[in-house]
Write an enzyme that holds these catalytic residues in place. Structure first.
Site, mmCIF file in Angstrom:
data_model
loop_
_atom_site.group_PDB
_atom_site.id
_atom_site.type_symbol
_atom_site.label_atom_id
_atom_site.label_comp_id
_atom_site.label_asym_id
_atom_site.label_seq_id
_atom_site.Cartn_x
_atom_site.Cartn_y
_atom_site.Cartn_z
ATOM 1 N N SER A 142 0.935 -1.394 -0.026
ATOM 2 C CA SER A 142 -0.015 -0.005 -0.188
ATOM 3 C C SER A 142 0.929 1.251 0.111
ATOM 4 C CB SER A 142 -0.853 0.029 1.307
ATOM 5 O OG SER A 142 -1.508 1.343 1.248
ATOM 6 N N TYR A 155 -1.511 -0.249 10.673
ATOM 7 C CA TYR A 155 -1.592 -0.526 9.250
ATOM 8 C C TYR A 155 -0.752 -0.145 8.391
ATOM 9 C CZ TYR A 155 -3.726 -1.019 4.754
ATOM 10 O OH TYR A 155 -3.988 -1.051 3.263
HETATM 11 N N1 LIG Z 1 -8.893 -0.468 -0.522
HETATM 12 C C1 LIG Z 1 -7.643 0.355 -0.636
HETATM 13 O O1 LIG Z 1 -7.607 1.693 -0.763
HETATM 14 C C2 LIG Z 1 -6.264 -0.302 -0.317
HETATM 15 C C3 LIG Z 1 -5.422 0.535 -0.621
HETATM 16 C C4 LIG Z 1 -3.963 0.102 -0.443
HETATM 17 C C5 LIG Z 1 -3.669 -1.203 -0.286
HETATM 18 N N2 LIG Z 1 -4.875 -2.067 0.022
HETATM 19 C C6 LIG Z 1 -4.753 -3.652 0.130
HETATM 20 O O2 LIG Z 1 -5.290 -4.310 -0.972
HETATM 21 C C7 LIG Z 1 -5.439 -5.491 -0.322
HETATM 22 C C8 LIG Z 1 -6.962 -6.008 -0.722
HETATM 23 O O3 LIG Z 1 -7.729 -4.861 -0.059
HETATM 24 P P1 LIG Z 1 -9.355 -4.509 -0.227
HETATM 25 O O4 LIG Z 1 -9.583 -3.018 -0.091
HETATM 26 O O5 LIG Z 1 -9.854 -5.257 -1.430
HETATM 27 O O6 LIG Z 1 -9.839 -5.150 1.115
HETATM 28 P P2 LIG Z 1 -11.266 -6.202 1.250
HETATM 29 O O7 LIG Z 1 -11.445 -6.123 2.751
HETATM 30 O O8 LIG Z 1 -12.401 -5.408 0.491
HETATM 31 O O9 LIG Z 1 -10.796 -7.459 0.632
HETATM 32 C C9 LIG Z 1 -9.956 -8.247 1.380
HETATM 33 C C10 LIG Z 1 -10.010 -9.585 1.089
HETATM 34 O O10 LIG Z 1 -9.220 -10.339 1.861
HETATM 35 C C11 LIG Z 1 -9.866 -11.668 2.400
HETATM 36 N N3 LIG Z 1 -9.055 -11.906 3.799
HETATM 37 C C12 LIG Z 1 -9.138 -11.143 4.708
HETATM 38 N N4 LIG Z 1 -8.399 -11.791 5.852
HETATM 39 C C13 LIG Z 1 -8.042 -13.015 5.214
HETATM 40 C C14 LIG Z 1 -7.191 -13.903 5.642
HETATM 41 N N5 LIG Z 1 -6.657 -13.816 7.030
HETATM 42 N N6 LIG Z 1 -7.028 -15.136 4.806
HETATM 43 C C15 LIG Z 1 -7.260 -15.109 3.687
HETATM 44 N N7 LIG Z 1 -8.123 -14.242 3.368
HETATM 45 C C16 LIG Z 1 -8.525 -13.092 3.796
HETATM 46 C C17 LIG Z 1 -11.327 -11.237 2.659
HETATM 47 O O11 LIG Z 1 -12.350 -12.222 2.758
HETATM 48 C C18 LIG Z 1 -11.373 -10.309 1.246
HETATM 49 O O12 LIG Z 1 -11.942 -11.210 0.257
HETATM 50 C C19 LIG Z 1 -5.285 -5.563 0.924
HETATM 51 O O13 LIG Z 1 -3.936 -6.176 1.254
HETATM 52 C C20 LIG Z 1 -5.053 -4.131 1.408
HETATM 53 O O14 LIG Z 1 -4.527 -3.775 2.516
HETATM 54 C C21 LIG Z 1 -6.216 -1.713 -0.237
#
Ligand SMILES: NC(=O)c1ccc[n+]([C@@H]2O[C@H](COP(=O)([O-])OP(=O)(O)OC[C@H]3O[C@@H](n4cnc5c(N)ncnc54)[C@H](O)[C@@H]3O)[C@@H](O)[C@H]2O)c1
Length: 263
Positions: A142, A155
């Protein structure tokens, strides 16, 4: 024929949000997709959508923070498809509280999933990569790992660690023809943010609609391209990094954030 025709790609947290976007783009490029998720309902729904588009899919329950669960999931994927070529460590969490309200649990869950999860999954996949002569790993870090953000120390620190572990693994696995890179997404309006109390800027507004306004204000103020990123934007960057075109790129972390961070 897509760039990833014939490849087997395993995407953790592939059931929704960014993981769904990554799975969709990799499938469009011809890869068979293994969705490894703790939430089987979303995983099955996404797999059905990909299968309807012609992709070979497989869903496996996986808690990336648990080494045994990670190993079982990789074994199940190898049993189904014969090997795994690409591992995308996307599963991640942000914790439940902000700032002074952050608890020890928020710290623990961020480290268990966002950092140890990468290690657990990569360690489980590595012997299979060795056997088939190489592999590709992409970690979803991120821009929060580039610069600390007030209210989210747990985070941000876990995502800085994800960038660091990407470099360590790239050093360690490079001689075995395994490229390890990271993508650093900017701001995407996924369930992760919708579910968090407050949001960027430690605003304490409880309603999602207000969160959306805060989200838009942040983009307007901080994002040179003035637009949010989409899960498919992240998928496109991943598809490049796992393609033959990126064969000599490893240990890198690529921001896909409209220019919010430039380092
Ligand atoms: N949304 C944003 O703005 C953003 C920005 C930067 C980075 N990210 C990163 O991108 C990735 C995805 O984020 P997102 O926004 O799609 O989140 P989200 O919460 O919408 O999706 C996360 C997914 O991971 C799964 N998950 C959670 N814990 C788990 C575990 N212990 N084992 C297996 N699966 C698990 C959930 O069931 C879900 O399907 C993450 O690593 C997040 O930190 C997100």
């Amino acid at each position: 024929m897509g760039r990833l025709s014939g490849r087997i790609a395993m995407v953790t947290g592939g059931g929704r949000g960014i993981g769904q976007g990554i799975s969709t783009v990799l499938a469009r490029e011809g890869a068979s997709i293994v969705i490894a998720d703790i939430d089987l309902v979303n995983a099955e729904r996404t797999a059905a959508e990909l299968a309807a588009g012609g992709a070979a899919t497989f869903v496996v329950h996986c808690d990336v923070s648990d080494a045994a669960s990670a190993a079982d999931a990789v074994s199940a994927a190898v049993s189904r498809f014969g090997r795994v070529d690409i591992l995308v460590n996307n599963a991640g969490v942000v914790g439940s509280h902000l700032g002074a309200g952050a608890t020890e649990d928020d710290w623990d869950v961020c480290y268990e999933v966002n950092v140890k999860g990468i290690w657990n999954m990569t360690r489980a996949a590595a012997p299979h990569f060795f056997e088939s002569g190489g592999g590709r790993v992409v970690n979803i870090a991120s821009i929060a790992g580039r610069k600390g953000t007030g209210g989210l120390p747990h985070y941000c620190a876990s995502k800085a660690a994800a960038i660091s572990i990407t470099q360590s693994l790239a050093q360690e696995l490079g001689p075995r023809n395994i490229n390890v890179n990271a993508v650093c997404p900017g701001l995407l309006w996924t369930d992760m943010w919708r579910n968090l109390e407050g949001m960027i800027g430690a605003n304490d507004t409880p309603e999602v609609v207000e969160r959306r306004q805060i989200f838009e204000r942040y983009l307007e103020t901080n994002c040179p391209l003035r637009r949010e990123q989409t899960p498919e934007d992240i998928g496109e960057a991943v598809a490049f990094l796992v393609s033959d075109a990126a064969r000599n790129i490893t240990g890198q972390s690529l921001n896909v954030d409209g220019g919010i961070e430039m380092n």
